[in-house]
Design an enzyme around this catalytic site. Structure first.
Site, PDB file in Angstrom:
ATOM      1  N   ASP A 194       5.434  -7.333   2.698  1.00  0.00           N
ATOM      2  CA  ASP A 194       4.490  -7.705   1.639  1.00  0.00           C
ATOM      3  C   ASP A 194       5.280  -8.046   0.371  1.00  0.00           C
ATOM      4  O   ASP A 194       6.119  -7.253  -0.069  1.00  0.00           O
ATOM      5  CB  ASP A 194       3.623  -6.461   1.346  1.00  0.00           C
ATOM      6  CG  ASP A 194       2.177  -6.800   1.102  1.00  0.00           C
ATOM      7  OD1 ASP A 194       1.841  -7.994   1.075  1.00  0.00           O
ATOM      8  OD2 ASP A 194       1.384  -5.850   0.941  1.00  0.00           O
ATOM      9  N   GLU A 219      -9.582  -9.459   3.484  1.00  0.00           N
ATOM     10  CA  GLU A 219      -9.853  -8.063   3.099  1.00  0.00           C
ATOM     11  C   GLU A 219     -11.137  -7.934   2.283  1.00  0.00           C
ATOM     12  O   GLU A 219     -11.399  -8.732   1.373  1.00  0.00           O
ATOM     13  CB  GLU A 219      -8.674  -7.503   2.269  1.00  0.00           C
ATOM     14  CG  GLU A 219      -8.961  -6.079   1.781  1.00  0.00           C
ATOM     15  CD  GLU A 219      -7.764  -5.309   1.275  1.00  0.00           C
ATOM     16  OE1 GLU A 219      -6.657  -5.872   1.223  1.00  0.00           O
ATOM     17  OE2 GLU A 219      -7.959  -4.125   0.903  1.00  0.00           O
ATOM     18  N   GLU A 270      -0.638 -12.538  -1.595  1.00  0.00           N
ATOM     19  CA  GLU A 270      -2.071 -12.481  -1.889  1.00  0.00           C
ATOM     20  C   GLU A 270      -2.514 -13.753  -2.603  1.00  0.00           C
ATOM     21  O   GLU A 270      -1.923 -14.133  -3.619  1.00  0.00           O
ATOM     22  CB  GLU A 270      -2.376 -11.246  -2.757  1.00  0.00           C
ATOM     23  CG  GLU A 270      -2.181  -9.948  -2.004  1.00  0.00           C
ATOM     24  CD  GLU A 270      -2.599  -8.706  -2.782  1.00  0.00           C
ATOM     25  OE1 GLU A 270      -3.253  -8.838  -3.842  1.00  0.00           O
ATOM     26  OE2 GLU A 270      -2.280  -7.594  -2.310  1.00  0.00           O
ATOM     27  N   LYS A 322       4.127 -11.675   3.280  1.00  0.00           N
ATOM     28  CA  LYS A 322       2.691 -11.819   2.999  1.00  0.00           C
ATOM     29  C   LYS A 322       2.498 -11.982   1.500  1.00  0.00           C
ATOM     30  O   LYS A 322       3.155 -11.270   0.724  1.00  0.00           O
ATOM     31  CB  LYS A 322       1.907 -10.593   3.489  1.00  0.00           C
ATOM     32  CG  LYS A 322       0.408 -10.684   3.140  1.00  0.00           C
ATOM     33  CD  LYS A 322      -0.428  -9.645   3.863  1.00  0.00           C
ATOM     34  CE  LYS A 322      -0.416  -8.292   3.220  1.00  0.00           C
ATOM     35  NZ  LYS A 322      -0.922  -8.236   1.844  1.00  0.00           N
ATOM     36  N   SER A 351       0.841  -1.209   0.000  1.00  0.00           N
ATOM     37  CA  SER A 351       0.000   0.000   0.000  1.00  0.00           C
ATOM     38  C   SER A 351       0.871   1.252   0.000  1.00  0.00           C
ATOM     39  O   SER A 351       0.418   2.339  -0.368  1.00  0.00           O
ATOM     40  CB  SER A 351      -0.895   0.008   1.242  1.00  0.00           C
ATOM     41  OG  SER A 351      -0.141  -0.248   2.408  1.00  0.00           O
TER      42      SER A 351
HETATM   43  O1  KIV Z   1      -0.497  -3.421   1.504  1.00  0.00           O
HETATM   44  C1  KIV Z   1      -1.177  -3.375   2.539  1.00  0.00           C
HETATM   45  O2  KIV Z   1      -1.103  -2.427   3.331  1.00  0.00           O
HETATM   46  C2  KIV Z   1      -2.064  -4.495   2.803  1.00  0.00           C
HETATM   47  C3  KIV Z   1      -3.054  -4.339   3.912  1.00  0.00           C
HETATM   48  C4  KIV Z   1      -4.118  -3.426   3.522  1.00  0.00           C
HETATM   49  C5  KIV Z   1      -3.560  -5.658   4.388  1.00  0.00           C
HETATM   50  O3  KIV Z   1      -2.002  -5.474   2.147  1.00  0.00           O
END
Ligand code: KIV
Length: 267
Positions: free
Chosen positions: A87, A185, A118, A116, A49
């Site tokens: 992420d 989400e 997706e 993380k 994000s």
């Molecule tokens: O990139 C991010 O901040 C996210 C969250 C919104 C879970 O994936």
């Protein structure tokens, strides 16, 4: 009441919170804010994000692995106690080999505890390959921001029975593949609650109601620094943008009228 969490988190301590204590996760992208959030939250997510809230992009697809590693390192320098998650950006986990190479790079170049990715059922083979090789994985199901162009927009998931069934399958597949936690989400609250009850691992919701094991917000949304738009699920705990602009007005005014710096701020 000022919160001070003295315990250093790891994936086991996070897993143990399920059913006992809600898990608090927030994003951070730099040392400055990681220091402010340290000992306050259970998990810091260095989310992609970043590319939207700080990079000015329209979606999260343009940020690369090296940028995520740079920002993860910055967060690791500021936060000593929360679990830190990097992420994996779009295109870095298209197959097992590529995913492992890139996730290993994250582990080798940063002190992140986990990555993380997706995807649920469709990414279970990747989650398994990573966890089999010693990488802790947080899965992310429901509305997947990295699929926004492929799906033609953002849409709340779980409205139909078929979709709700698929979400449950996604969550169970991620758990079976070894994920220690799942972000849910943009999912109808009752579906997210059902998923939470069906899993042994914790769920962290965002736009998924109050029945998940924890919540995550993007910090610039939560504190009102990102003002372009505000999704329904965001609660603003501070009007940060307004506070900054008011303070800036004062600074500009004082420089212009010569009252800053005064004696007090001069050598
Ligand atoms: O990139 C991010 O901040 C996210 C969250 C919104 C879970 O994936």
């Amino acid at each position: 009441m000022s919160i001070v969490l003295e315990k250093k988190q790891n994936i086991t301590s996070i897993a143990k919170k399920k059913g006992k204590e809600k898990i608090v996760m927030i994003t951070a992208y730099d040392t400055l804010f990681a220091k402010l959030f340290d000992k306050k939250v259970d998990i810091i997510l260095v989310g992609d994000s970043l590319s939207m809230s700080f990079g000015g992009d329209e979606d999260t697809l343009q940020i690369g692995l090296d940028e995520m590693i740079y920002h993860t390192n910055a967060v690791c320098k500021g936060a000593t106690h929360p679990l830190i998650i990097c992420d994996m950006p779009f295109g870095t986990y298209v197959d097992e080999k590529e995913a492992l190479k890139n996730a290993m790079k994250v582990y080798q170049k940063t002190k992140a505890h986990a990555v993380k990715i997706e995807g649920g059922e469709a990414k279970a083979h990747i989650i398994k390959h990573l966890t089999d090789n010693g990488i802790a994985v947080m899965a992310h199901i429901g509305l997947l921001p990295q699929s926004v162009r492929g799906e033609g927009g953002y849409r709340v998931k779980g409205k139909s029975e078929d979709e709700a069934k698929q979400l449950l399958k996604d969550a169970k597949a991620a758990q079976k593949a070894g994920a220690f936690c799942v972000v849910v989400e943009g999912v109808k609250s009752e579906v997210a609650t059902k998923i939470t009850k069906a899993l042994d691992i914790p769920t962290i919701g965002i736009g998924a109601g109050n029945g998940t094991d924890g919540q995550v917000l993007v910090w610039s949304d939560a504190f009102g620094f990102f003002e372009d738009f505000k999704p329904k699920f965001v609660k603003r705990y501070l009007n940060g943008g307004e506070l900054i602009k008011n303070a800036l007005d004062e600074y500009v005014k004082e420089v212009k009228d010569g009252s800053f710096p005064s004696e007090k701020h001069s050598y």
